[in-house]
Write a protein that holds these residues in place. Structure first.
Motif, short mmCIF file in Angstrom:
data_model
loop_
_atom_site.label_atom_id
_atom_site.label_comp_id
_atom_site.label_asym_id
_atom_site.label_seq_id
_atom_site.Cartn_x
_atom_site.Cartn_y
_atom_site.Cartn_z
N ARG A 274 20.46 52.23 45.17
CA ARG A 274 20.76 51.72 43.73
C ARG A 274 21.94 51.96 43.12
O ARG A 274 22.58 51.27 42.30
CB ARG A 274 19.81 52.76 42.89
N ALA A 275 22.63 53.30 43.63
CA ALA A 275 24.08 53.47 43.12
C ALA A 275 25.06 52.32 43.25
O ALA A 275 25.77 52.07 42.14
CB ALA A 275 24.53 54.61 43.68
N GLN A 276 25.06 51.87 44.29
CA GLN A 276 26.44 50.56 44.47
C GLN A 276 25.76 49.29 43.99
O GLN A 276 26.63 48.30 43.97
CB GLN A 276 26.60 50.67 45.96
N LYS A 277 24.36 49.22 43.59
CA LYS A 277 23.95 47.87 43.19
C LYS A 277 24.08 47.95 41.62
O LYS A 277 24.15 46.98 40.81
CB LYS A 277 22.43 47.85 43.44
N ARG A 278 24.49 49.28 40.93
CA ARG A 278 24.92 49.09 39.47
C ARG A 278 26.24 48.51 39.09
O ARG A 278 27.04 48.40 40.15
CB ARG A 278 24.99 50.44 39.06
N ILE A 279 26.40 47.93 38.08
CA ILE A 279 27.64 47.12 37.71
C ILE A 279 28.57 48.32 37.70
O ILE A 279 28.53 49.07 36.73
CB ILE A 279 27.63 46.29 36.67
N GLN A 280 29.81 48.33 38.39
CA GLN A 280 30.72 49.21 38.34
C GLN A 280 31.65 48.84 37.71
O GLN A 280 32.29 47.75 37.42
CB GLN A 280 31.24 49.60 39.87
N THR A 281 32.28 49.80 36.63
CA THR A 281 33.37 49.39 35.84
C THR A 281 34.70 49.83 36.65
O THR A 281 34.90 51.03 37.14
CB THR A 281 33.23 50.37 34.47
N VAL A 282 35.53 48.89 36.75
CA VAL A 282 36.76 48.71 37.35
C VAL A 282 37.93 48.67 36.20
O VAL A 282 37.83 47.67 35.27
CB VAL A 282 36.75 47.81 38.39
N TYR A 283 38.88 49.27 36.26
CA TYR A 283 39.98 49.18 35.38
C TYR A 283 41.09 48.66 36.07
O TYR A 283 41.47 48.77 37.15
CB TYR A 283 40.35 50.36 34.68
N LEU A 309 47.08 43.22 38.30
CA LEU A 309 48.19 43.57 39.04
C LEU A 309 47.73 44.69 40.25
O LEU A 309 48.05 44.65 41.10
CB LEU A 309 49.23 43.89 38.25
N VAL A 310 47.13 45.84 39.39
CA VAL A 310 46.50 46.85 40.31
C VAL A 310 45.21 47.19 39.57
O VAL A 310 45.07 47.13 38.51
CB VAL A 310 47.63 48.01 40.11
N THR A 311 44.22 47.82 40.63
CA THR A 311 42.99 48.10 39.99
C THR A 311 42.61 49.52 40.03
O THR A 311 43.40 50.44 41.31
CB THR A 311 41.66 47.43 40.63
N PHE A 312 41.87 49.98 39.31
CA PHE A 312 41.50 51.68 39.43
C PHE A 312 40.11 51.80 39.17
O PHE A 312 39.23 51.03 38.61
CB PHE A 312 42.38 52.31 38.53
N SER A 313 39.49 52.94 39.64
CA SER A 313 38.15 53.23 39.72
C SER A 313 37.92 54.00 38.40
O SER A 313 36.82 54.03 38.06
CB SER A 313 37.64 54.18 40.87
N THR A 314 38.87 54.58 37.69
CA THR A 314 38.79 55.40 36.44
C THR A 314 39.89 55.02 35.49
O THR A 314 41.09 54.55 35.81
CB THR A 314 38.78 56.70 36.55
N ALA A 317 42.92 57.45 35.92
CA ALA A 317 43.90 56.94 36.82
C ALA A 317 44.75 55.91 36.55
O ALA A 317 45.97 55.96 36.98
CB ALA A 317 43.06 56.65 38.12
N ALA A 318 44.09 54.80 35.97
CA ALA A 318 44.97 53.75 35.41
C ALA A 318 46.04 53.89 34.51
O ALA A 318 47.32 53.90 34.33
CB ALA A 318 44.10 52.55 34.71
N LEU A 319 45.73 54.87 33.43
CA LEU A 319 46.78 55.74 32.54
C LEU A 319 47.97 56.28 33.26
O LEU A 319 49.15 56.37 32.79
CB LEU A 319 46.08 56.55 31.40
N THR A 324 53.67 56.49 34.95
CA THR A 324 54.56 56.60 36.19
C THR A 324 55.54 55.31 35.85
O THR A 324 56.54 55.50 36.29
CB THR A 324 53.86 56.74 37.53
N LEU A 325 54.98 54.23 35.88
CA LEU A 325 55.35 53.07 35.75
C LEU A 325 56.51 52.99 34.50
O LEU A 325 57.55 52.45 34.55
CB LEU A 325 54.53 51.67 35.40
N ILE A 326 56.05 53.35 33.42
CA ILE A 326 57.02 53.63 32.19
C ILE A 326 58.22 54.43 32.58
O ILE A 326 59.39 54.06 32.27
CB ILE A 326 56.16 54.12 31.12
N ASP A 327 58.09 55.64 33.31
CA ASP A 327 58.81 56.69 33.62
C ASP A 327 60.14 55.93 34.50
O ASP A 327 61.10 56.10 34.41
CB ASP A 327 58.41 57.84 33.93
N GLN A 328 59.23 55.14 35.64
CA GLN A 328 60.35 54.95 36.55
C GLN A 328 61.22 53.73 36.32
O GLN A 328 62.33 53.72 36.76
CB GLN A 328 59.27 54.68 37.97
N TYR A 329 60.66 52.82 35.33
CA TYR A 329 61.11 51.76 35.25
C TYR A 329 61.77 51.71 33.89
O TYR A 329 62.47 50.47 33.45
CB TYR A 329 60.54 50.50 35.39
N GLY A 330 61.70 52.53 33.04
CA GLY A 330 62.43 52.69 31.77
C GLY A 330 61.80 51.84 30.68
O GLY A 330 62.54 50.92 29.95
#
Length: 461
Positions: A274-283, A309-314, A317-319, A324-330
């Motif tokens: 059941r767990a992996q058959k649920r619709i999983q939210t991906v960010y 561009l990139v995917t995250f499970s939570t 994690a995406a934020l 990091t992207l903001i800080d690294q590339y100004g």
């Protein structure tokens, strides 16, 4: 002494259903020496289809004792005797559960007449109580009532005792025997053939269809755990009823077992997964151009046919990645939707950026910073080769992973140098999904790479 038991219930598993009738015959191997039988008020309504099946109605149990009223008597009869039933784990799970609720801890040895019948009188098409009794010439009266079924089980057990020339009953009672733990329709030899190594295992029904897929570091140990301990839950009772056999695929590593399990669950869609058959939210991290041709970034849920561009499970994690992207590339927090309030931009206030959101930096200059991130991302989109243990000491496993694009695996000789140009041609492809991406991202980043060697094309990461 043997306590031969049958019960009727309001449903199929002990945690959400109750006993409506119980019959216990105490049998010394030759004759019945004691008998207890009663209807029981289940303290809940009996479903209509159960009433039709057993013939026990709500009216019949209205004035019957509740289980607590007879719990001590039932416990005294069962204690010290060997608990015998046709599909013993069903009856035992209900009685043990309801006795526990009343403060009694039932600890007895068990025998299953389904399993014993398969061993002592093999070759019959069906081992349901009605069919095996008919095949052996045992008369079964008052079917689907506790008293009738329990008496038929007494006669069946007596027949099995008299024909047990190979001492299967004695062997089943030995400490460490799995005979009374496994589902009644599973051969113990099938369980003993399972390896004690990592892999994916399959529970199959009488038609050979998978009803459950799991993964394990030790397949045999994990499979056994499904049928030990507390069996009162719905899934465990479903396993005891529906599982007729096992199969497995050895993987060599736990990582490959995780990936293959996820693939097989989505391919086979088993009833009990059941767990992996649920619709999983991906960010995902997305980019877009605003009306002024400014490159902007934002976090959102990944929907069908969207490519991030990139995917995250939570979301967290995406934020974190975006910051990091903001800080690294100004980049600008406001234009990346990281700072959402109406106040002054944090980076402008602290003289970190050049004030693009205040139009102090032109579009081309700012977009060049964003393009630098795109270039970095493209450079990272290479094929990873994750090398780990094989199924035997003579081989090693190779997982080929191209983020957002491809995953496959193969096994190669430990003595041969890995030819990365040929590995992908040899590989068995899997259908990449978000769970796999999340697991593999932790490995290739080094966060959870212990026990594996990770290569990018021909260079080690």
């Amino acid at each position: 002494m043997y306590a031969i038991v049958d019960i009727e219930t309001t449903g199929g598993h002990a945690t959400q259903n109750r006993i409506t009738e119980i019959s216990i015959f105490v049998f010394d191997g030759k004759e019945v020496v004691n008998h207890f039988e009663t209807l029981i008020h289940p303290e809940m309504s009996i479903p209509t289809y159960i009433q039709a099946f057993t013939g026990i109605s709500n009216e019949m149990v209205e004035h019957a004792p509740v289980f607590a009223d007879v719990a001590e008597q039932i416990y005294d009869i069962l204690s010290g005797n060997i608990f015998v039933a046709h599909n013993v784990n069903f009856d035992h799970s209900f009685i043990k559960h309801q006795l526990q609720e009343c403060g009694f801890d039932l600890q007895v040895k068990k025998l299953c007449t389904v399993r014993l019948s398969r061993k002592i009188v093999p070759g019959h098409r069906s081992y349901s109580l009605g069919n095996i009794c008919a095949a052996l010439g045992i008369r079964l009266e008052n079917r689907h009532r506790a008293g009738g079924d329990a008496m038929a089980t007494v006669k069946l057990f007596a027949y099995l005792i008299s024909h047990d020339v190979e001492k299967h009953i004695e062997d089943s009672l030995k400490r460490g025997s799995k005979e009374q733990v496994l589902p009644p329709n599973v051969n113990k030899s099938d369980f003993e053939k399972l390896p004690k190594s990592p892999g994916v295992y399959f529970f199959v029904n009488d038609k050979g269809l998978a009803v459950y897929v799991g993964k394990a570091k030790n397949i045999r140990s994990r499979v056994g755990s499904h049928f030990s301990g507390d069996l009162k839950g719905k899934q465990k009772q479903n396993f005891m009823r529906d599982v007729h056999g096992f199969s497995h695929t050895a993987t060599g590593t736990e990582l490959l077992a995780i990936l293959l399990e996820s693939h097989e669950i989505r391919r086979l869609w088993p009833d009990e997964n059941r767990a992996q058959k649920r619709i999983q939210t991906v960010y995902g991290l997305f980019d877009y151009l605003d009306q002024n041709n400014k490159i902007r970034f934002g976090i959102d849920k990944v929907r069908k046919d969207q490519r991030a561009l990139v995917t995250f499970s939570t979301h967290a994690a995406a934020l974190q990645y975006l910051q990091t992207l903001i800080d690294q590339y100004g980049l600008c927090p406001k234009l990346c939707n990281s700072q959402t309030n109406k106040g002054d931009c944090i980076h402008v206030t602290h003289d970190i950026c050049d004030g693009y959101c205040l139009a102090q930096e032109n579009v081309a200059q700012y977009n060049a910073k964003a393009q630098a991130f795109f270039d970095h991302l493209e450079a990272e989109r290479k094929a990873y080769y994750i090398v780990g243990k094989g199924r035997t000491y003579k081989e090693q496993s190779v997982i080929i992973y191209e983020p957002d694009k491809y995953i496959g695996y193969t096994f190669v000789s430990l003595k041969e140098q890995i030819d990365f140009d040929l590995v992908k041609e040899m590989a068995t492809p899997l259908k990449l999904n978000s769970l796999m991406e999340s697991v593999l991202a932790q490995v290739v980043s080094g966060e959870k790479s212990k026990g594996y060697k990770v290569y990018t094309q021909m260079k080690m990461v």
